[in-house]
Design an enzyme around this catalytic site. Structure first.
Site, mmCIF file in Angstrom:
data_model
loop_
_atom_site.group_PDB
_atom_site.id
_atom_site.type_symbol
_atom_site.label_atom_id
_atom_site.label_comp_id
_atom_site.label_asym_id
_atom_site.label_seq_id
_atom_site.Cartn_x
_atom_site.Cartn_y
_atom_site.Cartn_z
ATOM 1 N N ASP A 182 1.039 2.481 -3.359
ATOM 2 C CA ASP A 182 0.692 3.781 -2.786
ATOM 3 C C ASP A 182 -0.770 4.124 -3.056
ATOM 4 O O ASP A 182 -1.275 3.927 -4.163
ATOM 5 C CB ASP A 182 1.597 4.878 -3.349
ATOM 6 C CG ASP A 182 3.023 4.739 -2.872
ATOM 7 O OD1 ASP A 182 3.224 4.406 -1.694
ATOM 8 O OD2 ASP A 182 3.946 4.970 -3.680
ATOM 9 N N ARG A 204 1.237 10.753 -0.212
ATOM 10 C CA ARG A 204 2.034 11.093 0.956
ATOM 11 C C ARG A 204 3.212 10.154 1.086
ATOM 12 O O ARG A 204 3.205 9.055 0.532
ATOM 13 C CB ARG A 204 1.180 11.019 2.231
ATOM 14 C CG ARG A 204 0.667 9.607 2.511
ATOM 15 C CD ARG A 204 -0.061 9.458 3.823
ATOM 16 N NE ARG A 204 0.829 9.390 4.952
ATOM 17 C CZ ARG A 204 1.519 8.333 5.322
ATOM 18 N NH1 ARG A 204 1.446 7.214 4.623
ATOM 19 N NH2 ARG A 204 2.286 8.355 6.385
ATOM 20 N N ASP A 221 -0.403 2.596 3.837
ATOM 21 C CA ASP A 221 -0.854 2.082 2.544
ATOM 22 C C ASP A 221 -1.362 0.649 2.654
ATOM 23 O O ASP A 221 -2.351 0.286 2.024
ATOM 24 C CB ASP A 221 0.270 2.182 1.504
ATOM 25 C CG ASP A 221 0.539 3.631 1.104
ATOM 26 O OD1 ASP A 221 -0.438 4.380 0.905
ATOM 27 O OD2 ASP A 221 1.719 4.003 1.007
#
Length: 186
Positions: free
Chosen positions: A114, A75, A84
């Site tokens: 990420d 995302r 994150d």
């Protein structure tokens, strides 16, 4: 992003709910008891005004907003990496993204920071998504649908017995939340 206020309002009836607040370079989660516990904060997002800090290990499931997503369950948010960083704490909560179909992109350019989600619910009124809510959370949860909605999108929950009583006067189900889709709510 998908507006989660109605979801939060419904979850508050039966679940412990915590929402994020940006504090410096990190994001922390605080338990709220009503929508009155929220005020506009960082990025003009509603944040908690209460001080009931919830530790990462006390979170079972997290509903995650996003600006874009891909098939690999990565995302993009507002670009500061707050989610994150929180995911990097490596606690075992289930991370569910909530998005609209138009937010899907071919591929997200990821970096080493990420972290992919566990699942993404696409809020397109899909019968299968709304039908899975009871299996994922609990049998007594209510679904929310766009109004107007094609009747077929409610069928799965009718068959599962989660929609309550049919109200002839309004042609609606007692345990379904109908969210008006108008120019004002777009």
């Amino acid at each position: 992003e998908v507006n989660t206020l109605k979801i939060i309002q419904e979850l508050l009836k039966t679940k412990r709910v915590c929402v994020p607040k940006v504090e410096g370079e990190m994001m922390n989660f605080y338990e709220i008891h009503s929508l009155d516990d929220l005020k506009e904060g960082y990025f003009h997002v509603l944040e908690p005004t209460v001080s009931n800090l919830v530790l990462p290990q006390d979170i079972d499931c997290m509903l995650v907003p996003m600006v874009a997503f891909d098939d690999k369950l990565y995302r993009v948010g507002y670009g500061k990496g707050f989610y994150d960083k929180y995911f990097a704490l490596k606690h075992h909560y289930y991370k569910i993204g909530i998005a609209f179909e138009f937010q899907k992109v071919k591929e997200i350019n990821i970096n080493k920071f990420d972290i992919a989600l566990d699942e993404i619910f696409i809020s397109d009124g899909a019968k299968s998504d709304s039908g899975n809510i009871g299996d994922i959370f609990a049998e007594n949860n209510r679904i929310a649908v766009c109004d107007p909605v094609y009747p077929v999108y409610v069928d799965t929950n009718v068959m599962a017995g989660r929609t309550g009583e049919f109200i002839k006067k309004t042609e609606s189900w007692s345990n379904v939340i109908y969210m008006p889709c108008t120019k004002a709510t777009n």
